[in-house]
Design an enzyme around this catalytic site. Structure first.
Site, short mmCIF file in Angstrom:
data_model
loop_
_atom_site.label_atom_id
_atom_site.label_comp_id
_atom_site.label_asym_id
_atom_site.label_seq_id
_atom_site.Cartn_x
_atom_site.Cartn_y
_atom_site.Cartn_z
N ARG A 101 20.40 13.80 -29.46
CA ARG A 101 19.92 13.33 -30.77
C ARG A 101 21.02 13.56 -31.79
O ARG A 101 21.51 14.67 -31.94
CB ARG A 101 18.69 14.12 -31.23
CG ARG A 101 17.48 13.91 -30.42
CD ARG A 101 16.21 14.26 -31.15
NE ARG A 101 16.22 15.47 -31.94
CZ ARG A 101 15.16 15.92 -32.59
NH1 ARG A 101 14.03 15.23 -32.54
NH2 ARG A 101 15.20 17.03 -33.28
N THR A 105 20.83 11.54 -38.08
CA THR A 105 19.84 10.46 -38.02
C THR A 105 18.65 10.78 -37.11
O THR A 105 17.61 10.16 -37.22
CB THR A 105 20.49 9.17 -37.48
OG1 THR A 105 20.88 9.42 -36.11
CG2 THR A 105 21.70 8.77 -38.30
N ASP A 197 14.54 24.86 -29.62
CA ASP A 197 15.50 23.95 -28.99
C ASP A 197 15.54 24.25 -27.49
O ASP A 197 16.07 25.28 -27.07
CB ASP A 197 16.89 24.12 -29.62
CG ASP A 197 17.87 23.07 -29.12
OD1 ASP A 197 18.02 22.93 -27.88
OD2 ASP A 197 18.48 22.39 -29.95
N ASP A 200 19.09 24.80 -25.81
CA ASP A 200 19.70 26.09 -26.18
C ASP A 200 18.97 27.25 -25.50
O ASP A 200 19.60 28.19 -25.03
CB ASP A 200 19.65 26.28 -27.71
CG ASP A 200 20.72 25.47 -28.41
OD1 ASP A 200 21.64 24.97 -27.74
OD2 ASP A 200 20.63 25.33 -29.64
C1 PRP Z 1 16.34 17.31 -26.96
C2 PRP Z 1 15.33 17.17 -25.84
C3 PRP Z 1 15.13 15.69 -25.75
C4 PRP Z 1 15.26 15.26 -27.20
C5 PRP Z 1 13.88 15.05 -27.76
O1 PRP Z 1 17.61 17.07 -26.51
O2 PRP Z 1 15.74 17.75 -24.64
O3 PRP Z 1 16.09 15.03 -24.95
O4 PRP Z 1 15.90 16.34 -27.90
O5 PRP Z 1 13.93 14.53 -29.01
P1 PRP Z 1 13.44 13.06 -29.38
O6 PRP Z 1 12.14 12.85 -28.69
O7 PRP Z 1 13.30 13.13 -30.89
O8 PRP Z 1 14.49 12.08 -28.97
P2 PRP Z 1 18.89 17.31 -27.45
O9 PRP Z 1 19.22 16.11 -28.26
O10 PRP Z 1 18.68 18.57 -28.23
O11 PRP Z 1 20.05 17.45 -26.41
P3 PRP Z 1 20.32 18.59 -25.30
O12 PRP Z 1 19.29 18.40 -24.23
O13 PRP Z 1 21.69 18.24 -24.85
O14 PRP Z 1 20.24 19.93 -25.95
N1 URA Z 2 14.44 18.92 -29.16
C1 URA Z 2 14.07 20.18 -28.85
O1 URA Z 2 14.73 20.84 -28.02
N2 URA Z 2 13.00 20.70 -29.45
C2 URA Z 2 12.28 20.02 -30.37
O2 URA Z 2 11.29 20.55 -30.90
C3 URA Z 2 12.67 18.70 -30.68
C4 URA Z 2 13.75 18.17 -30.06
#
Ligand code: PRP
Ligand code: URA
Length: 206
Positions: A101, A105, A197, A200
């Protein structure tokens, strides 16, 4: 369509994984265990074929799974659910979709994909712990359908009404299985109460 899995074993583990004091080792173990329960439920309608098995006593009419199953973790956090589903279906193929994400945005940015050819004939199971705005899931479903996938299931640990609505409007044929439909998104588009998160917490990067 969606199904919230309210089994006590799932809800108990959900309470543990949400807790901010749960460290990344335990968080990973819980993600694996919750995924197994959710996928057990998500696979309840998978096609079977009859086979005959010789037991030490007699022939038994049995059933085995008769589908090519392709598991698609959304990188990075979806990897935290991979061991759980492969524990249930060790023969599944695995395709990866890289999506993050954008911090400003909150829109998904696609950076990688590598899918097995069976994506267009089997059952695809998309795994990602968080379905928040739904942007990452919808973009992944768009990609899978573009590659020919027709039967797709989504398994997430936590979601919220906003994300579910977005996925269901864009892909009404896809069923989402989750352990929790939380209250809402906050101003940073995090699920409330959620679990923070997921990437993380799984990988110890915060
Ligand atoms: C997180 C999560 C999803 C996304 C959800 O990933 O694992 O993929 O956000 O959000 P959305 O429904 O609003 O799209 P992130 O972008 O944090 O990436 P990561 O898994 O690399 O930490
Ligand atoms: N991605 C995450 O890891 N947690 C949230 O709550 C939303 C997006």
């Amino acid at each position: 369509m969606h199904e919230e899995v309210k089994h006590p074993c799932v809800q108990h583990k959900l309470a543990l994984i949400r807790n901010e004091d749960t460290g990344h080792k335990k968080f990973r173990e819980l993600a694996t265990e919750i995924t197994m329960f959710l996928c057990y439920e998500a696979l309840k309608n998978v096609r079977l074929k009859k086979i005959e098995v010789q037991t030490p006593v007699a022939k038994a009419q049995c059933h085995v799974i008769d589908e090519d199953i392709v598991v698609v973790p959304i990188l990075r956090a979806g990897v935290g659910m991979l061991d759980g589903i492969l524990g249930l279906i060790p023969t599944a193929r695995v395709g990866f979709v890289g999506m993050y994400r954008d911090e400003k945005t909150k829109e998904p940015v696609s950076y990688y994909h590598r899918l097995p050819p069976q994506t267009d004939g089997g059952v695809c199971i998309v795994i990602d712990p968080m379905l928040a705005t739904g942007g990452s899931t919808v973009a992944t479903l768009d990609l899978l359908k573009d590659k020919g996938a027709t039967t797709i299931i989504v398994v997430c640990i936590v979601t919220c009404p906003e994300g579910l609505k977005k996925v269901e409007q864009a892909h009404p044929d896809v069923v989402v299985y989750t352990a929790a439909i939380d209250a809402h998104l906050n101003e940073r588009k995090y699920i409330v109460p959620g679990l923070g998160d997921a990437g993380d917490r799984l990988f110890g990067t915060s």
